[in-house]
Design a protein around this motif. Structure first.
Motif, PDB file in Angstrom:
ATOM      1  N   LEU A 159      64.399  11.161 -15.811  1.00 21.82           N
ATOM      2  CA  LEU A 159      65.558  10.498 -16.401  1.00 21.82           C
ATOM      3  C   LEU A 159      66.588  11.539 -16.819  1.00 21.82           C
ATOM      4  N   GLY A 160      67.309  12.088 -15.868  1.00 23.08           N
ATOM      5  CA  GLY A 160      68.355  13.034 -16.185  1.00 23.08           C
ATOM      6  C   GLY A 160      67.860  14.336 -16.768  1.00 23.08           C
ATOM      7  N   GLN A 161      66.661  14.784 -16.372  1.00 25.01           N
ATOM      8  CA  GLN A 161      66.066  15.964 -17.004  1.00 25.01           C
ATOM      9  C   GLN A 161      66.557  17.237 -16.329  1.00 25.01           C
ATOM     10  N   ASN A 162      67.825  17.481 -16.415  1.00 22.56           N
ATOM     11  CA  ASN A 162      68.362  18.576 -15.633  1.00 22.56           C
ATOM     12  C   ASN A 162      68.053  19.956 -16.160  1.00 22.56           C
ATOM     13  N   ALA A 163      67.502  20.035 -17.352  1.00 22.71           N
ATOM     14  CA  ALA A 163      67.240  21.345 -17.926  1.00 22.71           C
ATOM     15  C   ALA A 163      66.156  22.091 -17.175  1.00 22.71           C
TER      16      ALA A 163
ATOM     17  N   PHE B  55      55.821  18.323 -15.478  1.00 24.73           N
ATOM     18  CA  PHE B  55      57.039  18.662 -16.205  1.00 24.73           C
ATOM     19  C   PHE B  55      57.175  20.174 -16.405  1.00 24.73           C
TER      20      PHE B  55
ATOM     21  N   THR C 158      70.775  18.457 -22.135  1.00 26.22           N
ATOM     22  CA  THR C 158      69.855  18.586 -21.007  1.00 26.22           C
ATOM     23  C   THR C 158      69.984  17.390 -20.065  1.00 26.22           C
ATOM     24  N   PHE C 159      70.498  16.290 -20.562  1.00 25.13           N
ATOM     25  CA  PHE C 159      70.647  15.111 -19.719  1.00 25.13           C
ATOM     26  C   PHE C 159      72.011  15.051 -19.045  1.00 25.13           C
TER      27      PHE C 159
ATOM     28  N   ALA D 227      71.006   8.561 -11.654  1.00 23.32           N
ATOM     29  CA  ALA D 227      72.237   9.105 -12.239  1.00 23.32           C
ATOM     30  C   ALA D 227      72.170  10.623 -12.285  1.00 23.32           C
TER      31      ALA D 227
ATOM     32  N   GLU E  12      50.451  10.129 -24.512  1.00 20.16           N
ATOM     33  CA  GLU E  12      51.237  11.192 -23.931  1.00 20.16           C
ATOM     34  C   GLU E  12      52.407  11.549 -24.831  1.00 20.16           C
TER      35      GLU E  12
ATOM     36  N   TYR F 272      56.632  12.170 -37.159  1.00 17.34           N
ATOM     37  CA  TYR F 272      57.283  13.359 -36.628  1.00 17.34           C
ATOM     38  C   TYR F 272      58.034  14.084 -37.741  1.00 17.34           C
TER      39      TYR F 272
ATOM     40  N   THR G 192      67.197   5.420 -12.161  1.00 17.97           N
ATOM     41  CA  THR G 192      68.647   5.216 -12.260  1.00 17.97           C
ATOM     42  C   THR G 192      69.426   5.966 -11.209  1.00 17.97           C
TER      43      THR G 192
ATOM     44  N   SER H 220      69.046  26.977 -22.049  1.00 17.15           N
ATOM     45  CA  SER H 220      68.592  25.659 -22.463  1.00 17.15           C
ATOM     46  C   SER H 220      67.312  25.792 -23.261  1.00 17.15           C
TER      47      SER H 220
ATOM     48  N   MET I 136      58.609  11.832 -14.631  1.00 15.92           N
ATOM     49  CA  MET I 136      59.809  11.114 -15.040  1.00 15.92           C
ATOM     50  C   MET I 136      61.047  12.005 -15.022  1.00 15.92           C
TER      51      MET I 136
ATOM     52  N   TYR J 223      70.211   0.282 -12.879  1.00 14.96           N
ATOM     53  CA  TYR J 223      68.791   0.068 -13.155  1.00 14.96           C
ATOM     54  C   TYR J 223      68.230  -1.106 -12.362  1.00 14.96           C
TER      55      TYR J 223
ATOM     56  N   ARG K  29      56.046  20.011 -23.164  1.00 15.37           N
ATOM     57  CA  ARG K  29      55.703  19.878 -21.747  1.00 15.37           C
ATOM     58  C   ARG K  29      56.937  19.898 -20.857  1.00 15.37           C
ATOM     59  N   ILE K  30      58.092  19.503 -21.440  1.00 15.03           N
ATOM     60  CA  ILE K  30      59.327  19.543 -20.665  1.00 15.03           C
ATOM     61  C   ILE K  30      59.753  20.996 -20.538  1.00 15.03           C
TER      62      ILE K  30
ATOM     63  N   SER L 293      71.151   7.726 -19.177  1.00 14.94           N
ATOM     64  CA  SER L 293      69.871   8.412 -18.985  1.00 14.94           C
ATOM     65  C   SER L 293      69.320   8.916 -20.313  1.00 14.94           C
TER      66      SER L 293
END
Lengths: 150, 984
Positions: free
Chosen positions: B871-875, B836, A44-45, B895, B206, B163, B893, B349, B869, B33, B798-799, A96
């Motif tokens: 941070l590369g959360q392309n999903a 999110f 996903t990143f 990125a 959170e 967890y 970043t 995904s 946020m 960064y 939540r994502i 990331s």
């Protein structure tokens, strides 16, 4: 060509030195890293694999194979540097993802595939470096198990 | 020099080149960064160059306090004040409280030592320097059992979240059992005597919801007493009955809604085969107390402060009794919230595969508990089996005092503009001074039209409140509260598809809680205990109003802020209306048939082809034929400060934007994590932003405030505004001019993980509270980003989770606080953070309906929308969202490899330009970052010391590596030459 094949045959029959084993391991780990990355690198990143990392790792493997056949001490040092650079490029590309896991907001953890890719890549350059350090001869081909040149 | 042989040079060459490679890569990461590093190291990549012009000292926003010491002292004082007015007295049998100075107390349970001041995640604070409970109590004049305190110091709280392999969180208290207490600790309670102050705390943060099962609460959840806590309370009860203790006081030290069955007198509960009796004399809900709050708690215990808070949530005897929780537990055997779509293998995904459905509709919190109660009393068909008293422990709006108040002279007068002025005289009939909150509730008619068209109405809704000044014994004050007629509207999603005003019987009532107000309405309707009421109401405190109201489907069909049409925009988020739903359907809870519609089985949704398509990210952009390729790099001689006070549509904005390069615009919107870079072409200074709904994360002295629900519980909007101002000042003190605050999602259930960051279960209270806070924060020139827009009311998955809900509940419950936050006539917030999650299948930030139609079109929002946020959360995050109304990505970043794939689109570039326009507009007009800027000021890039160090290290290691390599090669060549000579 005939001489080249003879050398390979001689290498297969006789090569057992420790530097040889380490360089062979280094190549094997490079290949393992490439395979692990290809199979598990999309996430996903990072929805696309890094072309740079794939190309560099492939070059490392190519050079590694040559160095398995024709052990060149300085060449091994060069391969080690390239391998280290490739590994760091991989980590940078995954910055990331690494940041997200370390920040810990989402509860994401490092995947098995990522961990294996990191470990294989690390072992690749470590083994290559060890092989380079341990190799006594500048040019290591045509040696028999006792380390003498053929 | 024999040591200068090839081995040495080879070693040096390899070492230096290794160093060069490592430093280079470290440098690449550091540069990526850079904004975050600059923030942490207090450096900057830009320098402001000012002229000698006097205007350089222009201060557009002033901080009331200067310097860390003054800001910290003020923050601490405000923190204490907020806690003092917000904590709620839930029980006080036989005037167990207040205690007297000099009384002996034992602070019981490990939480007493490990007191909860804040939360984790974005609300995290460092409380190690704060006053502890023992010190606060001793300062207040109480004698604290030191033996027991020292025992807890050696055995602090072991609360933790772990967890599972699947990543499911489990919160546990891990409380020490009574049997594990030392004999010395146990006997010290006997010998100390006096009062036992039992501190029950629960963590929250959170990223994870609180555990509904597999925890160690007696009901299996995290939000109920554990077996150990019950056993200890039972021991204390025995001591009290034996005369060894005067009383037992419980402090509920958590922002989470804790199950309070134990507040009953002589509460009997069976745990692990044993039956315990717990009899608590008094209970104070204190929330998370922040920096100064523990002092307020101590002062309240000894009567220096008279508690005046009222509950912002319904406290129940069974945290699973609401329809929302009934649906939650049906959905997953693991106890987590999100369900997984059937056919999810069609999806690309994991972040697309989860969903939740808000089947309870508007019946959240007291809207459920009170409405069903009324329907039982009225004998409405389908009300089913429901006993209010067996479910509800303390209703919304409940709160006791050390004194008593009497309400009289209640009257309602219609004003010229059709609003209602509600007056109540409050008299302090007790022995000590105190403040009282007057709450006004509205009941709208539940008509046949409503039943036929699926329009739901709660039996009471909070529509106004005010708080008296400090009233001395015998003193009175008359409060007049205005209730705007617009609050009488209801959203009709199925018939007229807009807000309507129906004819019928409307009631306005006051009371000491939502339940008390409803009982007063029922009394006016002629109902009594004989009809099933739990107590007779006071008809004199309720009024029938609105008899002149006729069906009105037009007045509120347009926004009172903007004049824009209001109609259904969220059909895509309602399973029953979504075009691609296939055979999926859900039943929403309805008061027309509680029994029939109450959740009884898990909701199963199956992915259809259309859903799979809609769930995709990085979608293609539809080109706008009228879009023009922006101009870049113009030299128009403008700087941002020159456009301060210019209207948003002024042409000079185009001239300014033309000066920027594409790369500058791209970086501004893409690298908006915790601030933004300086932009030299328009003289935009570097901006710093930070987290912390209850305190700036990088506060110089860890200033923090109580949890937001405590502020809401104060029902004191002036105080909330003051807290906002103090938060803003603390931010300015560390150079922060943007804050990711406040959170205004809804306490939909007790188990939502971030409930500590949100105000209440009630949208009106949340809305007016957030508007007050925003005024305070923005008055200091700090931009708040109100979050999370929208429907982020629980943390699990939540994502990317898809939240499905109907439009009435979306507008009346979940979006209402945002509406109040951003409306120019109310909070006028200039920043919003999106969420999110998805609404239906669409990421909220990629929904033009949410971003443009509702947020800007209807609510009148004039600011910037920042993602959560990134941070590369392309999903689930998608750059096409820029075209849908999102402006900034919270990514430190940048990125984001797929951003440039959109760059060839003219429409996309125009959208980026518009996003930059909005951001610059907000900064120019509302940000203290512009303090000191004049038209002659310039921004010049500088290289911070860490970058210089990295560059130096890189250059020197490469140089040394190159030299070593060259010498090595020379050495090898010489050796080869020697060998060939020898051979010859």
């Amino acid at each position: 060509m005939h001489a080249f094949m003879e050398r390979i045959g001689h290498m297969i029959r006789h090569k057992r030195s420790i530097p040889f084993l380490f360089i062979a391991l280094g190549v094997a780990f490079s290949a393992a890293m490439l395979i692990a990355y290809a199979l598990t690198g999309i996430s996903t990143f990072t929805p696309v694999l890094s072309t740079k990392v794939i190309v560099m790792e492939s070059i490392c493997i190519d050079i590694g194979v040559l160095l398995v056949l024709f052990e060149v001490k300085n060449g091994k040092y060069g391969l080690y540097l390239l391998s280290l650079w490739t590994w760091l490029e991989f980590l940078f590309y995954e910055a990331s993802y690494i940041s997200n896991v370390l920040v810990g907001i989402d509860g994401n953890q490092f995947s098995i595939g990522f961990i294996l890719t990191v470990i294989f890549g690390l072992l690749a350059w470590v083994c290559t470096l060890i092989s380079a350090i341990l190799q006594k001869q500048e040019l290591g081909w045509h040696t028999d198990p006792t380390g003498k040149e053929a | 020099m024999k040591w200068l042989n090839k081995r040495t040079w080879r070693t040096l060459a390899v070492s230096f080149l290794t160093l060069a490679i490592v430093v280079s890569m470290v440098g690449e990461v550091a540069n990526a960064y850079a904004p975050a590093l600059n923030f942490a190291l207090k450096t900057s990549s830009y320098k402001v160059v000012k002229s000698d012009d006097e205007q350089d000292d222009a201060v557009y926003f002033e901080a009331g306090h200067q310097g860390t010491e003054a800001v910290t002292a003020y923050g601490k004082a405000v923190s204490e004040e907020a806690e003092a007015e917000g904590m709620v007295l839930l029980k006080n049998k036989n005037s167990a409280l207040p205690l007297s100075k000099g009384d002996s107390v034992s602070t019981v349970l490990q939480s007493a030592y490990s007191f909860s001041y804040g939360s984790s995640g974005s609300g995290a604070i460092d409380a190690t320097k704060y006053t502890n409970l023992k010190t606060a109590l001793e300062t207040a004049g109480l004698a604290v059992n030191t033996t027991l305190w020292d025992f807890y110091a050696a055995n602090p709280s072991r609360q933790a979240v772990t967890y599972s392999r699947k990543g499911d969180p489990v919160y546990k208290v891990n409380a020490l059992a009574w049997a594990d207490y030392s004999e010395e600790a146990r006997s010290s309670i006997h010998t100390t005597g006096g009062t036992a102050i039992v501190v029950v705390s629960r963590l929250g943060g959170e990223g994870a919801d609180l555990s509904t099962k597999k925890s160690d609460g007696y009901d299996g959840s995290y939000l109920s007493l554990t077996a150990e806590e019950i056993e200890i309370l039972a021991e204390l009860t025995s001591m009290k009955k034996a005369g060894e203790l005067d009383g037992i006081v419980v402090l509920i030290n958590t922002a989470l809604v804790f199950e309070t069955a134990f507040l009953q007198d002589d509460w009997m509960v069976e745990v692990n085969g044993a039956t315990y009796t717990v009899d608590v004399d008094a209970c104070l809900w204190v929330g998370n107390v922040g920096m100064g709050g523990v002092t307020a708690v101590a002062k309240t215990l000894v009567g220096e402060v008279n508690p005046s808070g009222k509950l912002p949530d319904t406290y129940v005897k069974d945290n699973f009794s609401s329809p929302a929780m009934a649906a939650w537990v049906l959905q997953n055997t693991t106890g987590t919230y999100a369900a997984k779509y059937q056919n999810s293998e069609l999806l690309s995904s994991d972040a697309q595969t989860r969903y939740g459905v808000y089947t309870e509709g508007i019946y959240v919190g007291y809207r459920y508990y009170e409405t069903r109660y009324e329907d039982i009393v009225l004998g409405r068909p389908g009300a089913g089996h429901y006993d209010y008293q067996s479910v509800v422990s303390r209703p919304f709006g409940y709160g006791l005092s050390y004194t008593a108040f009497e309400y009289s002279d209640y009257s309602v007068a219609e004003t010229a503009d059709g609003s209602y002025a509600v007056s109540v005289k409050v008299t302090n009939t007790g022995d000590v001074s105190g403040k009282e909150v007057v709450q006004i509730y509205l009941q709208k008619p539940y008509t046949e039209y409503d039943k036929a068209h699926g329009v739901e109405k709660a039996s009471v809704e909070l529509c106004g409140f005010d708080k008296t000044r400090m009233l001395a014994p015998g003193e009175s004050q008359t409060l007049t509260i205005t209730v705007d007629r617009e609050q009488f509207k209801t959203y009709d999603a199925n018939g007229y598809k807009t807000y309507i005003l129906e004819a019928g019987e409307y009631y306005l009532a006051t009371g000491t809680s939502s339940h008390d107000a409803l009982n007063n309405i029922l009394a006016l309707k002629g109902k009594t205990v004989a009809d099933g009421m739990d107590q007779d109401g006071n008809a004199a405190l309720a009024s029938l109003v609105g008899q002149d109201i006729t069906l009105d489907t037009t007045t509120y069909a347009v926004s009172s802020e903007t004049g824009e049409e209001i109609t259904n925009r969220l059909d895509f988020a309602d399973v029953n209306k979504y075009e691609g739903r296939g055979d999926n359907a859900v039943t929403y809870v309805s008061r027309s048939d509680w029994e029939g519609t109450f959740p009884k089985e898990a909701i199963t949704l199956t992915v259809t082809a259309q859903m799979a398509e809609d769930l995709k990210t990085m979608k293609a952009i539809t080109e706008d034929p009228e879009a023009e390729m922006p101009v870049y790099g113009a030299s128009n001689g403008l700087s941002l400060i020159m456009l301060r006070s210019e209207s948003y549509d002024a042409e000079t904005w185009d001239d300014l934007l033309d000066q920027m390069t594409w790369e500058e615009q791209r970086d501004l919107v893409m690298l908006a994590g915790y601030g933004s870079k300086g932009v030299t072409s328009v003289t935009l200074p570097e901006i710093k932003a930070q987290d912390g709904p209850t305190g700036v994360v990088d506060s110089a002295e860890d200033v923090s405030f109580p949890s937001e629900s405590i502020w809401a519980a104060s029902f004191n909007l002036e105080l909330i505004e003051k807290v906002g101002g103090a938060l803003g000042e603390d931010a300015l003190n560390v150079g922060v001019t943007g804050m990711y605050v406040p959170g205004v999602n809804i306490h939909r259930t007790p188990f939502g993980g971030r409930a500590h960051e949100y105000f209440s279960e009630d949208p009106y209270l949340s809305g007016v509270a957030v508007a007050a806070e925003i005024k305070g924060v923005q008055s200091k020139g700090v931009i708040p980003y109100v979050k999370h827009y929208a429907f982020n009311d629980q943390e699990d998955s939540r994502i990317g989770i898809g939240i499905w809900l109907n439009e009435q509940s979306a507008r009346e419950i979940y979006l209402r606080p945002f509406e109040y936050a951003v409306a120019p006539s109310r909070g006028n917030a200039h920043g919003v953070m999106s969420s999110f999650n998805r609404a239906g299948c669409i990421w909220t930030s990629a929904s033009s309906e949410l971003m443009e139609d509702i947020l800007r079109g209807e609510f009148g929002f004039d600011g910037v929308v920042l993602t959560d946020m990134a941070l590369g959360q392309n999903a689930y995050m998608s750059y096409d969202s820029f075209v849908q109304g999102t402006d900034l990505f919270l990514d430190p970043t940048g990125a984001q490899s797929q951003f440039d794939s959109y760059a060839s689109s003219v429409t996309f570039r125009s959208a980026i330009r518009e996003a930059v326009h909005r951001y610059l507009y907000v900064i120019a007009n509302y940000s203290a970052a512009m303090n000191g800027f004049s038209s002659a000021s310039e921004i010049v890039p500088v290289t911070p010391w860490w970058q210089m160090m990295l560059m130096a290290a890189q250059a020197s290691s490469f140089a040394l590596g190159a030299v070593s390599t060259a010498i090595l090669l020379l050495t090898l060549a010489q050796e080869r030459k020697r060998r060939s000579v020898q051979t010859c």
